[in-house]
Write a protein that holds these residues in place. Structure first.
Motif, PDB file in Angstrom:
ATOM      1  N   LYS B 263       0.820  -1.213   0.000  1.00 17.21           N
ATOM      2  CA  LYS B 263       0.000   0.000   0.000  1.00 17.21           C
ATOM      3  C   LYS B 263       0.855   1.265   0.000  1.00 17.21           C
ATOM      4  CE  LYS B 263      -2.622   2.018   3.816  1.00 17.21           C
ATOM      5  NZ  LYS B 263      -3.516   1.654   4.926  1.00 17.21           N
ATOM      6  N   VAL B 264       1.951   1.216   0.762  1.00 21.52           N
ATOM      7  CA  VAL B 264       2.804   2.399   0.883  1.00 21.52           C
ATOM      8  C   VAL B 264       3.400   2.762  -0.472  1.00 21.52           C
ATOM      9  CG1 VAL B 264       4.789   3.379   2.070  1.00 21.52           C
ATOM     10  CG2 VAL B 264       3.345   1.705   3.237  1.00 21.52           C
ATOM     11  N   GLY B 265       3.969   1.766  -1.137  1.00 21.53           N
ATOM     12  CA  GLY B 265       4.617   2.036  -2.410  1.00 21.53           C
ATOM     13  C   GLY B 265       3.623   2.339  -3.525  1.00 21.53           C
ATOM     14  N   ARG B 266       2.567   1.550  -3.589  1.00 24.95           N
ATOM     15  CA  ARG B 266       1.645   1.682  -4.722  1.00 24.95           C
ATOM     16  C   ARG B 266       0.734   2.899  -4.591  1.00 24.95           C
ATOM     17  NH1 ARG B 266      -0.175  -2.489  -8.283  1.00 24.95           N
ATOM     18  NH2 ARG B 266       0.652  -4.009  -6.816  1.00 24.95           N
ATOM     19  N   TYR B 267       0.255   3.145  -3.368  1.00 23.84           N
ATOM     20  CA  TYR B 267      -0.728   4.220  -3.197  1.00 23.84           C
ATOM     21  C   TYR B 267      -0.204   5.408  -2.394  1.00 23.84           C
ATOM     22  CZ  TYR B 267      -3.915   0.663  -4.959  1.00 23.84           C
ATOM     23  OH  TYR B 267      -4.515  -0.290  -5.730  1.00 23.84           O
ATOM     24  N   LEU B 268       0.276   5.155  -1.156  1.00 19.81           N
ATOM     25  CA  LEU B 268       0.615   6.288  -0.294  1.00 19.81           C
ATOM     26  C   LEU B 268       1.686   7.181  -0.903  1.00 19.81           C
ATOM     27  CD1 LEU B 268       0.414   4.770   3.297  1.00 19.81           C
ATOM     28  CD2 LEU B 268      -1.375   5.767   1.869  1.00 19.81           C
ATOM     29  N   SER B 269       2.594   6.585  -1.690  1.00 14.73           N
ATOM     30  CA  SER B 269       3.631   7.414  -2.289  1.00 14.73           C
ATOM     31  C   SER B 269       3.028   8.424  -3.264  1.00 14.73           C
ATOM     32  CB  SER B 269       4.668   6.541  -3.000  1.00 14.73           C
ATOM     33  OG  SER B 269       4.080   5.857  -4.078  1.00 14.73           O
ATOM     34  N   VAL B 509      16.085  24.982   4.223  1.00 17.44           N
ATOM     35  CA  VAL B 509      16.108  24.876   2.767  1.00 17.44           C
ATOM     36  C   VAL B 509      15.171  23.754   2.319  1.00 17.44           C
ATOM     37  CG1 VAL B 509      17.571  24.596   0.735  1.00 17.44           C
ATOM     38  CG2 VAL B 509      18.538  25.565   2.835  1.00 17.44           C
ATOM     39  N   GLY B 510      14.196  24.093   1.485  1.00 10.90           N
ATOM     40  CA  GLY B 510      13.267  23.077   0.968  1.00 10.90           C
ATOM     41  C   GLY B 510      13.943  22.272  -0.136  1.00 10.90           C
ATOM     42  N   ILE B 511      13.886  20.956  -0.040  1.00 13.15           N
ATOM     43  CA  ILE B 511      14.537  20.119  -1.062  1.00 13.15           C
ATOM     44  C   ILE B 511      13.546  19.198  -1.766  1.00 13.15           C
ATOM     45  CG2 ILE B 511      16.828  20.187   0.000  1.00 13.15           C
ATOM     46  CD1 ILE B 511      16.263  17.429   1.211  1.00 13.15           C
ATOM     47  N   THR B 512      13.982  18.648  -2.889  1.00 10.93           N
ATOM     48  CA  THR B 512      13.133  17.736  -3.672  1.00 10.93           C
ATOM     49  C   THR B 512      12.872  16.465  -2.881  1.00 10.93           C
ATOM     50  OG1 THR B 512      15.106  16.854  -4.721  1.00 10.93           O
ATOM     51  CG2 THR B 512      13.878  18.533  -5.947  1.00 10.93           C
ATOM     52  N   ASN B 513      11.842  15.742  -3.297  1.00 11.74           N
ATOM     53  CA  ASN B 513      11.400  14.596  -2.522  1.00 11.74           C
ATOM     54  C   ASN B 513      10.720  13.592  -3.442  1.00 11.74           C
ATOM     55  OD1 ASN B 513      10.755  13.190  -0.134  1.00 11.74           O
ATOM     56  ND2 ASN B 513       8.677  13.984  -0.248  1.00 11.74           N
ATOM     57  N   GLY B 514      10.559  12.386  -2.926  1.00  6.88           N
ATOM     58  CA  GLY B 514       9.782  11.368  -3.643  1.00  6.88           C
ATOM     59  C   GLY B 514      10.188  11.222  -5.093  1.00  6.88           C
ATOM     60  N   PHE B 515       9.213  11.356  -5.981  1.00 10.12           N
ATOM     61  CA  PHE B 515       9.470  11.144  -7.404  1.00 10.12           C
ATOM     62  C   PHE B 515      10.198  12.315  -8.066  1.00 10.12           C
ATOM     63  CE2 PHE B 515       5.894   8.399  -6.327  1.00 10.12           C
ATOM     64  CZ  PHE B 515       6.440   7.183  -6.707  1.00 10.12           C
ATOM     65  N   LEU B 529      20.191  -0.211  -5.249  1.00  7.42           N
ATOM     66  CA  LEU B 529      19.026  -0.002  -6.106  1.00  7.42           C
ATOM     67  C   LEU B 529      18.945   1.446  -6.547  1.00  7.42           C
ATOM     68  CD1 LEU B 529      16.370  -1.953  -4.007  1.00  7.42           C
ATOM     69  CD2 LEU B 529      17.719  -2.809  -5.939  1.00  7.42           C
ATOM     70  N   LYS B 530      18.274   1.650  -7.672  1.00 10.05           N
ATOM     71  CA  LYS B 530      18.195   2.994  -8.222  1.00 10.05           C
ATOM     72  C   LYS B 530      16.775   3.524  -8.153  1.00 10.05           C
ATOM     73  CE  LYS B 530      20.050   6.327 -10.809  1.00 10.05           C
ATOM     74  NZ  LYS B 530      19.585   6.743 -12.103  1.00 10.05           N
ATOM     75  N   LYS B 531      16.661   4.739  -7.664  1.00  9.23           N
ATOM     76  CA  LYS B 531      15.361   5.413  -7.703  1.00  9.23           C
ATOM     77  C   LYS B 531      15.437   6.455  -8.812  1.00  9.23           C
ATOM     78  CE  LYS B 531      11.724   7.697  -5.935  1.00  9.23           C
ATOM     79  NZ  LYS B 531      10.592   7.405  -5.115  1.00  9.23           N
ATOM     80  N   GLU B 532      14.458   6.445  -9.705  1.00  9.75           N
ATOM     81  CA  GLU B 532      14.511   7.369 -10.842  1.00  9.75           C
ATOM     82  C   GLU B 532      13.746   8.652 -10.554  1.00  9.75           C
ATOM     83  OE1 GLU B 532      16.303   6.781 -13.446  1.00  9.75           O
ATOM     84  OE2 GLU B 532      16.720   4.643 -13.121  1.00  9.75           O
ATOM     85  N   LYS B 533      14.188   9.700 -11.200  1.00 10.56           N
ATOM     86  CA  LYS B 533      13.429  10.944 -11.135  1.00 10.56           C
ATOM     87  C   LYS B 533      12.311  10.854 -12.165  1.00 10.56           C
ATOM     88  CE  LYS B 533      13.662  15.800 -12.085  1.00 10.56           C
ATOM     89  NZ  LYS B 533      14.352  17.058 -12.082  1.00 10.56           N
ATOM     90  N   VAL B 534      11.083  11.096 -11.739  1.00  9.93           N
ATOM     91  CA  VAL B 534       9.945  10.944 -12.637  1.00  9.93           C
ATOM     92  C   VAL B 534       9.230  12.276 -12.870  1.00  9.93           C
ATOM     93  CG1 VAL B 534       7.758   9.720 -12.974  1.00  9.93           C
ATOM     94  CG2 VAL B 534       9.643   8.570 -11.835  1.00  9.93           C
ATOM     95  N   LEU B 535       9.185  13.112 -11.829  1.00  6.37           N
ATOM     96  CA  LEU B 535       8.417  14.355 -11.929  1.00  6.37           C
ATOM     97  C   LEU B 535       9.287  15.585 -11.730  1.00  6.37           C
ATOM     98  CD1 LEU B 535       5.379  13.327  -9.689  1.00  6.37           C
ATOM     99  CD2 LEU B 535       5.531  13.212 -12.181  1.00  6.37           C
TER     100      LEU B 535
END
Ligand code: SF4
Ligand code: SF4
Ligand code: SF4
Ligand code: SF4
Ligand code: FES
Lengths: 180, 559
Positions: B263-269, B509-515, B529-535
């Motif tokens: 749920k966390v990965g699919r929806y809450l994120s 300082v506000g920084i980028t987050n999540g996607f 593992l690699k997390k990609e920038k999407v947005l």
């Protein structure tokens, strides 16, 4: 090539399929030059197709006793019946009411709607009576060709008419076959 | 085993036994339509769309194993007509009027209709009305669109391990139900979303992604979830030419999660509603004033003398490396990040064990993918489960042994008697660590608290509290600031979210987050593992990685 006479009716539909028919634009002229003759249609505002009409096109589902009469007359007078659009082919949007009892539906539509004052369910004999269930055309008469789509594209209608004019039986495929 | 000879459409072929007819035909490049079949699930042969002819008899390709002397034909009139009949029945049994349906344009049933040139219904339809269950937070179940393929039931048990879905009644009266026929929203469903991912029709839809766009209008980005240290593989559908995510699927090819997501990965994120820190804010006598980006690097560099940095486990490896370079190893972790007993099993090896021990982690609520693996083995394959927890643990109801942390010796006696046990643990005391370490029949999987805890370990960043004139804090979880000795320090915080404790900061300082950000991290198995920038960020925020590399003179422009 001789003339091919076409008639059409508009039962429980929204006229979108007829609009799509007109959307053939200049290709309509091409079809007419090839021998298509447009007879009784909502476009020509004639209601009774000639006996021996070649192609009878039906838009809309069969929802009332009037529709039932109309499609039966089409069947009697036309050699090939084409169900045009989702309502005629599958029953489509008008079948939504099948899940609600008729009385409740009319009551809601004519009397209890928020904006209605002194509403009354019309009873004039000129208005068709709802059948217990809205049906696709093939539940009432035999249908020869089906053109689904809501509305079907002008391309699909053009393809079907052209094939018939050229003496072939059209089979919709690929981009021309769509359910929405 | 020796290969066997069969005939396929008149040609002789050699195939290995043990394969199904469907697998063989697929290998030969012969298209066979399927509906109930779905690759990672056990085949069940119920829809009969995949039928082929073998010596005059129709057989379901998906469930029939190849046998010597088979004479398979895939395109006889018998085969084609039988498939068409099945389709006609499927379309008319419930309401498949596509105009109203959320999945029209990417529906497997609709595609089959097009493939077989189905241009009308042969049987009367819309005879019955089926219920729509809209009680669940994330998914909606419209039984009118259901074709009873049971993919949802199978995925919920075989893969997700939650055993929520099942069926009731028989034949055309069959209904897919949750638990003992309760609304989905009141059921034991943990919202992993796998059922919605595999449903071939519009019967289970994801509410948030509804009407946002089709898969063909999306760009697919493969990434890993960084919401917890599992790091499940994600297949992210981003709307082409737009700055939003349509939906996230579990990636069946991920060698970490093999399709799982929670749920966390699919929806809450995607439902992140926390307040963001916007811009750069410097404290002065009147409160905070917005600072221009150009001034930040200057102040930052001026304060580097007598400075320390604190980081949390939300930072990516690249960021940690640069922070170490800038702060000359005066970098500390805000939270403890050690693994008391080192992990010596990875997620791909976790299946098919006989005895699982879960300590201090409710796997229905956190580390969801690990929970799925444990549950599918415990409930589905009758493995034993021992739960040891100081608090309520929802796994207890499926456990064979439930222990409170107070009686470790009794638990140890049971564990010692097993051939092999897998110990999955979160926090343990020194004493428990010693006890558990004495087990020589155990494999251990530590559940670290933060996404990149293992990264912090690898970079040798210790949890210590050090005083300094200037204190720089980088991270998402700021709870730990309260315990730092920073009364007399100039405090700089780089963080994505607003938080009470930020009042203590002199520069925010506000920084980028999540996607919005990319980078790598080490998951709980120690895999990089690699997390990609999407947005693109919707706010005026700074990307930490680019900022740090500008400070180090590695890149020209930061903003
Ligand atoms: S589930 Fe598929 S076939 Fe059924 S109505 Fe929706 S789009 Fe059409
Ligand atoms: S969301 Fe997950 S747990 Fe809930 S019913 Fe679907 S597969 Fe089962
Ligand atoms: S809900 Fe979807 S996946 Fe489940 S049986 Fe129905 S059609 Fe198949
Ligand atoms: S288990 Fe962890 S990594 Fe996997 S989806 Fe859930 S939060 Fe993300
Ligand atoms: S795909 Fe083989 S029976 Fe459904």
């Amino acid at each position: 090539m001789g003339k091919i006479k076409v008639a059409s009716v508009w039962c429980e539909g929204c006229s979108g399929c007829h609009m799509s028919f007109l959307d053939m634009d200049e290709r309509l002229v091409e079809l007419i030059n090839k021998g298509l003759e447009i007879n009784a249609t909502p476009i020509t505002d004639l209601k009774i197709p000639d006996e021996g009409t070649d192609i009878g096109i039906i838009e809309g589902a069969v929802a009332t006793d009037h529709h039932e009469e109309e499609v039966k007359m089409m069947r009697e007078r036309c050699k090939i019946i084409v169900a045009l659009g989702d309502c005629a082919v599958f029953g489509g949007i008008p079948t939504m009411r099948n899940y609600i009892p008729r009385e409740e539906l009319l009551e809601r539509g004519y009397i209890t709607t928020e904006s209605t004052v002194d509403g009354k369910i019309p009873t004039s004999p000129e208005i068709g009576k709802h059948l217990p269930k809205t049906k696709a055309v093939n539940e009432v008469i035999k249908v020869d060709l089906y053109v689904p789509g809501c509305p079907p594209s002008a391309d699909a209608i053009y393809y079907v008419l052209k094939e018939v004019l050229e003496g072939r039986i059209p089979k919709l495929e690929g981009e021309l076959l769509k359910y929405e | 085993m020796e290969n066997i000879k069969i005939k396929v459409n008149g040609n002789e072929v050699e195939v290995s036994p043990g394969k199904t007819v469907l697998q063989v035909l697929k290998d030969l490049g012969i298209h066979v339509p399927v509906l109930c079949h779905y690759e990672p699930l056990m085949p069940q042969g119920s829809c009969r769309l995949c039928v082929v002819e073998d010596r005059g008899v129709l057989k379901t390709a998906c469930t029939t194993p190849v046998e010597p002397n088979m004479d398979i034909k895939t395109d006889t009139p018998n085969v084609i007509n039988s498939r068409k009949l099945v389709l006609q029945l499927l379309f008319s049994e419930r309401n498949h009027y596509c105009m109203y349906c959320e999945v029209t344009g990417e529906c497997e049933l609709q595609d089959l209709g097009y493939e077989f040139g189905l241009d009308h219904f042969e049987f009367p339809t819309y005879e019955r009305r089926f219920p729509v269950d809209n009680t669940h937070d994330f998914i909606m179940m419209d039984h009118n669109r259901c074709v009873l393929c049971r993919r949802c039931v199978r995925v919920c048990s075989e893969v997700a391990g939650h055993f929520v879905l099942g069926e009731m009644e028989r034949g055309i009266d069959t209904m897919i139900i949750a638990d003992m026929d309760v609304p989905l929203g009141n059921s034991s469903c943990v919202s992993c979303g796998l059922c919605a991912q595999v449903c071939p029709t519009g019967a289970i839809i994801d509410k948030r992604s509804s009407y946002l766009g089709r898969e063909v209008q999306s760009e697919i980005i493969y990434s890993n979830c960084d919401m917890c240290p599992v790091g499940c593989g994600m297949e992210i559908y981003k709307k082409q030419g737009a700055n939003f995510i349509v939906k996230i699927y579990g990636d069946w090819n991920s060698d970490v999660s093999h399709g799982l997501l929670c749920k966390v990965g699919r929806y809450l994120s995607l439902y992140d509603e926390k307040d963001r820190v916007v811009g750069i804010k410097l404290k002065d006598d009147f409160g905070y004033r917005r600072l221009h980006e150009d001034n930040l690097i200057e102040i930052f560099k001026n304060k580097l003398n007598n400075a320390v940095a604190y980081v949390d486990g939300s930072l990516f490896n690249e960021e940690i490396e640069m922070i170490k370079e800038i702060f000359k190893d005066k970098v500390y972790s805000l939270y403890p990040n050690n693994s008391p007993i080192p992990t010596n099993i990875n997620l791909s090896e976790l299946d098919n064990k006989e005895f699982y021990v879960v300590i201090n982690a409710d796997l229905n609520r956190e580390y969801g993918a690990v929970g799925s693996i444990v549950k599918r083995n415990v409930i589905g394959k009758k493995a034993k489960l021992m739960v040891i927890d100081k608090e309520f643990n929802s796994l207890a109801k499926i456990a064979d042994y439930v222990f409170n942390i107070k009686d470790p010796n009794l638990a140890m006696d049971i564990l010692k008697k097993q051939k092999e046990v897998v110990v999955i643990y979160k926090d343990i005391t020194e004493e428990e660590k010693n006890l558990l370490s004495s087990l020589n029949n155990a494999k251990f999987l530590h559940l670290p608290k933060e996404t990149n805890s293992i990264g912090l370990q690898k970079y040798d960043i210790k949890h210590e509290k050090v005083e300094a004139e200037n204190v720089f804090i980088f991270g998402k979880n700021l709870e730990g600031i309260k315990d730092l000795p920073i009364q007399n320090s100039f405090v700089v915080v780089f963080t994505p979210y607003e938080d009470e404790v930020l009042r203590r900061a002199d520069l925010i300082v506000g920084i980028t987050n999540g996607f919005e950000r990319e980078g790598s991290f080490y998951n709980l198995e120690g895999k990089k593992l690699k997390k990609e920038k999407v947005l693109k960020p919707d706010f005026d925020v700074l990307d930490l990685k680019s900022f740090l590399s500008t400070v180090l003179g590695k890149t020209e422009k930061v903003f």
